[in-house]
Design an enzyme around this catalytic site. Structure first.
Site, PDB file in Angstrom:
ATOM      1  N   ASP A 147       5.724  -5.391   3.557  1.00 42.87           N
ATOM      2  CA  ASP A 147       4.876  -5.393   2.361  1.00 42.87           C
ATOM      3  C   ASP A 147       4.497  -6.802   1.904  1.00 42.87           C
ATOM      4  O   ASP A 147       3.878  -6.963   0.846  1.00 42.87           O
ATOM      5  CB  ASP A 147       5.588  -4.654   1.214  1.00 42.87           C
ATOM      6  CG  ASP A 147       5.537  -3.146   1.405  1.00 42.87           C
ATOM      7  OD1 ASP A 147       4.489  -2.644   1.849  1.00 42.87           O
ATOM      8  OD2 ASP A 147       6.549  -2.479   1.121  1.00 42.87           O
ATOM      9  N   ASP A 205      -0.266   2.069   5.669  1.00 44.11           N
ATOM     10  CA  ASP A 205      -0.348   1.058   4.605  1.00 44.11           C
ATOM     11  C   ASP A 205      -0.305  -0.360   5.175  1.00 44.11           C
ATOM     12  O   ASP A 205      -0.801  -1.316   4.570  1.00 44.11           O
ATOM     13  CB  ASP A 205       0.823   1.207   3.621  1.00 44.11           C
ATOM     14  CG  ASP A 205       1.201   2.635   3.288  1.00 44.11           C
ATOM     15  OD1 ASP A 205       1.032   3.518   4.155  1.00 44.11           O
ATOM     16  OD2 ASP A 205       1.696   2.868   2.183  1.00 44.11           O
TER      17      ASP A 205
HETATM   18  N1  GLY Z   1       2.503   1.243   0.201  1.00 46.92           N
HETATM   19  C1  GLY Z   1       3.157   2.252  -0.521  1.00 46.92           C
HETATM   20  C2  GLY Z   1       2.256   3.205  -1.183  1.00 46.92           C
HETATM   21  O1  GLY Z   1       1.057   3.199  -0.980  1.00 46.92           O
HETATM   22  O2  GLY Z   1       2.751   3.996  -1.969  1.00 46.92           O
END
Ligand code: GLY
Length: 433
Positions: A147, A205
């Site tokens: 992330d 993501d």
């Molecule tokens: N990247 C985590 C979400 O979109 O909840």
């Protein structure tokens, strides 16, 4: 006194509201939404209870029968890895949840402050943006998550665009080095998570973390960051998408890069189309095309856009939390997915053959989000800008609530629309050098 609990009328007289009055007074809806956002974010900044924490959402609650209704399975079939989080309890219900720098959403609040500054020119917002961005320095040393793009590019990338200096560049490059440290050449992708039952999980993501790598290549002149981003994006085209261009959420790989398993983590079912995931895919391939001009990335983004337009079936275009959710007033919406889709489509509209339709669709989403149904009344909503997002329904987490990343991508979409109206490129990451 907690200012966020005051009435909108009282709030309107407070200092942060006065700051937001500097919004360009041309009376258009973008300026009005930006003014509301600026006021809300200034209030939030004033309310943060301690250094080093960031507003993420308002705590909500859930009930097992409700989750069973939405997921259309009995509780006994819920995924074991979906360990339901504790109820927030009545003391926390609808109170702001603050998170530490290590949380995947920590960069969105400072990022939104930068975007609100860009939209309004309000110097007080810039000061707050710099203050909260600096608190994220420890994230640049993290190695245990993918992330890092969200957490560092949203605050520091915007800082470098809007107020460049060399120490920001160092942070971006160090973080990018840590992110590419998670790339396994045998698998051909950047590993997303270090938890869970998977051998090598990669989630859709993760496409959103690639901008950090593109920026690191620009800053250093070293192509290695972009090369890894391209390999990751190509691998994801090969394995994350169904024939109808909906995306799986999680694909786990074997050590030699074969597919171990495809499933969901935050969507309704392994074979459903989790709304925000479709938004991440659209946005990710649009920016991969912008940065590389590889035609397969444009084709992918266009196909995903067409799928979204076909599958998103709500009247106001704010999707249900999953495209396969029951079409019912009881199904929560996801304003964060709407904002990501709008921001991605605005940029894609500048590259695609079907560009006018994409831009019109994005503008319809944004006018819905800027309407009272979604845009907070100033002084309410815990200082968040938008209402009605869903974080992870199968975890009973953040259901029909404000989320800081909904606010970030809404503000980004507003800046993109305004730039397009001024005849400029939608995204201006090229300024990061
Ligand atoms: N990247 C985590 C979400 O979109 O909840």
């Amino acid at each position: 006194m907690n200012k966020l609990l005051l009435t909108a009328l009282t709030i309107a007289a407070l200092a942060p509201a006065a700051r937001a009055a500097s919004v360009a007074g041309d009376g258009d809806w973008i300026s009005r939404a930006a003014a509301t956002a600026a006021r809300q974010l200034a209030l939030q900044a004033d309310e943060v209870p301690a250094p080093g924490v960031f507003p993420r959402n308002l705590n909500t609650d859930f009930s097992i029968p409700d989750l069973e209704w939405h997921l259309e399975i009995p509780c006994s079939e819920f995924k074991p890895e979906c360990d339901l989080r504790e109820h927030p309890g009545k003391d926390n219900y609808m109170k702001v949840r603050y998170v530490k720098p290590r949380d995947w959403t920590s960069g969105f609040f400072p990022g939104s402050l930068w975007l609100a500054y860009e939209l309004t020119g309000d110097k007080a917002l810039k000061e707050q943006a710099a203050k909260y961005t600096n608190m994220l320095l420890p994230v640049s040393y993290m190695t245990d998550t993918h992330d890092l793009g969200f957490m560092v590019n949203c605050p520091y990338g915007n800082a470098q665009r809007l107020s460049p200096n060399d120490s920001i560049k160092e942070v971006i490059v160090r973080t990018a080095d840590n992110l590419i440290g998670r790339f396994d050449p045998k698998v051909g992708a950047i590993r997303s998570w270090d938890f869970g039952p998977w051998n090598y999980p990669v989630i859709i993501d993760n496409m959103m973390n690639l901008q950090l790598l593109f920026n690191a290549s620009r800053i250093t002149g070293d192509k290695k960051y972009t090369d890894i981003a391209v390999r990751h994006a190509l691998k994801t085209i090969d394995h994350h998408f169904r024939p109808d261009y909906t995306s799986y959420h999680v694909v786990s790989y074997t050590p030699d890069g074969g597919v171990e398993r495809r499933q969901t983590f935050q969507g309704k079912a392994d074979e459903s189309a989790w709304s925000r995931g479709q938004g991440w895919a659209l946005y990710g391939y649009t920016e991969a095309y912008r940065e590389t001009r590889r035609p397969e990335f444009l084709r992918q983004a266009e196909a995903i856009a067409d799928m979204i337009i076909k599958r998103n079936n709500t009247e106001d275009l704010i999707p249900y939390w999953d495209f396969d959710a029951k079409p019912s007033p009881r199904s929560p919406r996801d304003a964060s997915a709407a904002a990501v889709i709008a921001s991605g489509l605005l940029e894609l509209s500048t590259f695609a053959k079907n560009g006018t339709a994409y831009r019109d669709y994005a503008e319809r989403i944004l006018t819905s989000l800027a309407s009272p149904a979604y845009l907070a009344e100033p002084g309410t909503n815990g200082g968040f800008v938008l209402k009605h997002s869903t974080g992870s329904l199968p975890h009973g987490s953040e259901i029909d609530t404000p989320l800081n990343y909904a606010d970030y991508y809404f503000l980004e979409a507003l800046t993109r629309l305004r730039r397009l109206q001024q005849g400029k490129p939608a995204a201006d990451w090229a300024r990061v050098k």
